[in-house]
Design an enzyme around this catalytic site. Structure first.
Site, mmCIF file in Angstrom:
data_model
loop_
_atom_site.group_PDB
_atom_site.id
_atom_site.type_symbol
_atom_site.label_atom_id
_atom_site.label_comp_id
_atom_site.label_asym_id
_atom_site.label_seq_id
_atom_site.Cartn_x
_atom_site.Cartn_y
_atom_site.Cartn_z
ATOM 1 N N PRO A 1 0.808 -1.213 0.000
ATOM 2 C CA PRO A 1 0.000 0.000 0.000
ATOM 3 C C PRO A 1 0.837 1.256 0.000
ATOM 4 C CG PRO A 1 -0.103 -1.074 2.127
ATOM 5 C CD PRO A 1 0.633 -1.982 1.229
ATOM 6 N N GLU A 2 0.499 2.185 -0.840
ATOM 7 C CA GLU A 2 1.090 3.514 -0.819
ATOM 8 C C GLU A 2 0.002 4.490 -0.383
ATOM 9 O OE1 GLU A 2 3.555 4.484 -4.190
ATOM 10 O OE2 GLU A 2 4.131 2.407 -4.479
ATOM 11 N N LYS B 1 2.014 7.318 4.817
ATOM 12 C CA LYS B 1 1.462 5.965 4.886
ATOM 13 C C LYS B 1 1.092 5.552 6.301
ATOM 14 C CE LYS B 1 4.737 5.058 1.253
ATOM 15 N NZ LYS B 1 6.036 4.424 1.003
ATOM 16 N N ARG C 1 15.574 -3.916 -5.149
ATOM 17 C CA ARG C 1 14.280 -4.044 -5.800
ATOM 18 C C ARG C 1 14.447 -3.695 -7.269
ATOM 19 N NH1 ARG C 1 12.116 -0.384 -1.189
ATOM 20 N NH2 ARG C 1 13.432 -1.929 -0.255
#
Length: 297
Positions: free
Chosen positions: A2-3, A61, A280
């Site tokens: 989730p952002e 967040k 990543r």
DNA sequence: CAGAGATCCTGCAAGC
DNA sequence: TGCTTGCAGGATCTCT
């Protein structure tokens, strides 16, 4: 994953389905889920019992709800807050009575009005968690442990001039800066790649070389990407479930860069590339997003 | 002190 | 088939 947009959807759901309710009991099923609560799982549960949740707030967040006296009918704020971060895979769900436990259920919060369902924190990878913090020193009641989190670009008080000045001062690259929550909050790996693609900026562009205009455009694109996601995800919360699903609910059809390795750039048609970056990936168009000259800094 | 990189954790996918 | 390895990623910690 989730952002900000996903977290905002959860905030709205919590505000609608959890705020104003009084907690009957809390249960911690996995200690790691409350590792940011220094006094431990039992203290966490005990301090929530009999308390009433206030309105849901958010910065970047992070989510939090003021926790107050059940008898206090107005502000529900006597000095501490229930803070939540979803991490990578966290979900906050309001589940109807009788719903079987989820496999990765970590924390259960039951309310006195049990008919309205219970609040559950479900988190497969346990990067997220809940905790209680004193905090209403700041005017906004921002919990002290997140005082370093910058405002997000959807916050009316976000100061673009300050952000630009920070970028010019830094000796780092633009994607690192976008993910640095102390400079600008709410941006994660996916929306960083999306905004950089829209701004035609390479992820390794040194922040010190950005012009005021480029910063403005970049922030504008971050805002656009977030608003588009919010418009899409914001429609799905109107149910009993406060739900964020990292896979299906992720507005995937709207992505122009992230996850599109070898697929044609939607702007110029060149095959998109994926490069390893900080354990990543970065997705970008090699034609639209030219790497910075090695001499530039 | 700033910046870069490692680390936590689990489930799934790919490869041998 | 069944194992191992790699990957995903936000925030925090460690190292330079």
């Amino acid at each position: 994953m989730p952002e900000l947009p996903e977290v905002e959807v959860v905030r709205r759901g919590l505000d609608r389905w959890a705020s104003g309710r009084t907690i009957a009991a809390a249960e911690v099923l996995h200690p790691r889920a409350v590792r940011r609560h220094p006094a431990g799982p039992l203290d966490f549960a005990a301090r929530l019992t009999g308390r009433r949740l206030g309105p849901a707030r958010r910065r970047g967040k992070y989510l939090w709800l003021p926790v107050g006296d059940a008898a206090d009918t107005d502000t529900a704020d006597d000095g501490f807050a229930l803070l939540a971060h979803l991490g990578m895979s966290g979900q906050l769900l309001i589940q109807p009575p009788g719903t079987p436990d989820e496999r990765h259920l970590r924390i259960r919060v039951a309310f006195e009005d049990a008919d309205g369902g219970e609040l559950r924190f479900v988190d497969q990878r346990t990067f997220g968690g809940l905790s209680l913090h004193p905090g209403d020193t700041a005017a906004e009641g921002l919990p002290d442990v997140i005082a370093h989190i910058a405002r997000d670009p959807l916050d009316p008080a976000f100061d673009e001039a300050v952000f630009h000045a920070a970028l010019r001062r830094r000796r780092t690259t633009v994607k690192r800066a976008l993910l640095d929550q102390s400079l600008i909050s709410g941006v994660g790996n996916i929306y960083a790649d999306e905004a950089l693609w829209r701004a035609r900026l390479h992820y390794e562009r040194p922040t010190a070389t950005l012009t005021r205009k480029q910063t403005a455009e970049l922030v504008g694109h971050v805002r656009d990407v977030m608003n588009a996601a919010l418009a899409e995800g914001g429609t799905s919360f109107d149910s009993l479930y406060v739900n964020v699903n990292g896979e299906s609910g992720y507005f995937a059809r709207a992505l122009d860069a992230y996850g599109r390795e070898d697929e044609p750039c939607r702007r110029c048609g060149a095959p998109m590339r994926r490069s390893p970056w900080m354990n990543r990936s970065s997705y970008y168009c090699p034609r639209c997003q030219r790497p910075p000259r090695p001499s530039a800094r």
